[in-house]
Design an enzyme around this catalytic site. Structure first.
Site, PDB file in Angstrom:
ATOM      1  N   CYS A 122       0.915  -1.449  -0.011  1.00 41.56           N
ATOM      2  CA  CYS A 122       0.046  -0.070  -0.039  1.00 41.56           C
ATOM      3  C   CYS A 122       0.910   1.274   0.154  1.00 41.56           C
ATOM      4  CB  CYS A 122      -0.914  -0.182   1.338  1.00 41.56           C
ATOM      5  SG  CYS A 122      -2.215  -1.226   0.961  1.00 41.56           S
ATOM      6  N   HIS A 134      -3.318   6.988   2.171  1.00 39.53           N
ATOM      7  CA  HIS A 134      -3.668   5.733   1.656  1.00 39.53           C
ATOM      8  C   HIS A 134      -5.160   5.574   2.257  1.00 39.53           C
ATOM      9  CE1 HIS A 134      -4.161   1.488   0.942  1.00 39.53           C
ATOM     10  NE2 HIS A 134      -3.856   1.103   2.251  1.00 39.53           N
ATOM     11  N   ASN A 191     -10.180  -0.319  -0.112  1.00 41.96           N
ATOM     12  CA  ASN A 191      -8.816  -0.158  -0.022  1.00 41.96           C
ATOM     13  C   ASN A 191      -8.277  -0.702  -1.437  1.00 41.96           C
ATOM     14  OD1 ASN A 191      -6.084  -0.670   0.203  1.00 41.96           O
ATOM     15  ND2 ASN A 191      -6.201  -1.128   2.533  1.00 41.96           N
TER      16      ASN A 191
END
Ligand code: UT7
Length: 365
Positions: A121, A264, A294
């Site tokens: 990520c 993020h 996500n």
């Protein structure tokens, strides 16, 4: 005044198939209420059969190059001709070779340098720092930096925690050589890792440690993504907050001078906690995870594209980007937002279906 990499194009793309929380609750022991309350996510996009990471990356890359072309005031075609492609992904099309060369080829970019970066990520921040540094060092004049992931391909269908969070998507930016006084110049980076936490976020099987056995029995190796959510949550808040402070210190900005934080998109509670640590109001913390979940390496450029297209990121805004992910890794960047012509990366899901879902691949433009 010194040489810098300047953001001059931005685009994103998500696959058309939408999976909302109620759909997940049909085959998992979960509920729309649990997922919304604990994560802030309402729905996510999923790459259907026939779509892979490179397909998403090509679509996002094409949109970023078109954005660079539209943005260039002097109609300078060279703005869309890059000599470097860096793809951040942890779900490459194959373990070997890297996916970036294929993406560059499909975008018609010729024999440009192209490679993948794997920092889960945090991948987009790492890829951005790598491409920007190569531009500053004179190794490249302009770069396409893409974050793309299809985590739906590595999630355990029975794992309600990970299936509730992750979605598929891609986002991309174009960087060109310029000066650090220009809007869009990437002013500083802060990058870290701590391999002591490498098991917090992992796909155990399929690599050199736990090899994919050449057998039809999938039970022979563990190919699914696993995450220790609670531990990751705590580390993500601490490291993203500290990293944003560090990157702002480097350029003499205090967090009270920040207009927007683009972090993020892991969990709305994480975003709120990081915003709180930095004394930011909720409206200063960009969010789009309610619509896309996500999306791993895609999450930051996808959030940038949606915010810029909505007018929530405006020229002159002082912006920090930050990410935390597997490795564990974390990092941040800072810039003043430039004037860009950007279309939304996440088309609205209300109203008529955007695209028929018979075959996702047919819908690539
Ligand atoms: O993107 C890279 C970095 N990743 C992240 O930043 C993710 C960080 N972690 C998180 O976002 C959160 O930890 C999660 C969303 C993954 C989990 O939320 P949580 O509030 O930390 O829940 P938890 O793991 O502490 O679990 C609480 C309960 C457990 O049940 P018991 O043991 O209390 O009976 C879980 O089994 O919630 C249960 N649970 C669920 N229940 C319904 C976990 N997932 C679900 C679910 N639906 N989808």
């Amino acid at each position: 005044m010194s040489r810098a990499a300047v953001l001059c194009g931005l685009g994103a793309w998500v696959p058309p198939t939408v999976v909302d929380n109620d759909q997940l609750a049909r085959d998992l022991d979960t509920s729309d209420e649990w997922i919304r309350t604990r994560t802030g996510i309402a729905r996510r996009r999923v790459a259907g059969p026939g779509l892979s990471t490179s397909d998403l990356a090509v679509e996002a890359g094409r949109r970023a190059l078109e954005s660079a072309r539209r943005t260039a005031a002097d109609d300078d075609a060279s703005r869309s001709q890059v000599d470097l492609v860096v793809l951040a992904t942890s779900t490459p099309d194959q373990p070997c070779p890297a996916t970036a060369p294929q993406v560059a080829h499909r975008l018609g970019l010729g024999t440009v340098a192209a490679f993948d970066v794997a920092a889960v990520c945090t991948g987009f921040i790492y890829a951005l720092a790598t491409a920007a540094s190569m531009i500053v060092a004179g190794c490249a004049r302009s770069a396409l930096v893409i974050g793309a992931d299809t985590f739906s391909t590595i999630l355990d269908p029975a794992d309600r925690t990970t299936r509730a969070i992750f979605g598929d998507g891609a986002g991309a930016v174009v960087l060109r050589a310029g000066e650090d006084t220009e809007p869009g110049a990437l002013l500083a980076f802060d990058l870290h890792s701590d391999g002591a936490g490498h098991e917090l976020i992992t796909v155990p099987g399929g690599g050199a440690r736990e090899r994919a056995l050449r057998t039809d029995d999938e039970a022979d190796w563990n190919r699914y993504f696993t995450m220790q959510g609670r531990a990751v949550f705590t580390e993500a808040v601490v490291h993203m907050s500290d990293s944003v402070r560090a990157v702002l210190d480097r350029i003499g900005w205090h967090s009270t001078r920040l207009d927007r934080l683009v972090a993020h998109q892991a969990n709305l509670r994480i975003l709120r906690a990081v915003g709180g640590q930095l004394d930011l109001e909720d409206k200063q913390v960009v969010t789009n995870l309610d619509e896309v979940g996500n999306t791993v390496a895609a999450s930051i450029p996808l959030a940038l594209a949606d915010a810029a297209a909505e007018g929530n990121l405006r020229p002159g805004h002082r912006v920090a980007l930050t990410g935390f992910g597997g490795g564990v890794t974390w990092g941040s960047a800072a810039l003043t937002w430039p004037s860009l012509d950007v279309r939304p990366g996440t088309p609205a899901t209300d109203g008529a279906p955007l695209i028929h879902r018979t075959d996702d691949k047919e819908n690539l433009s």
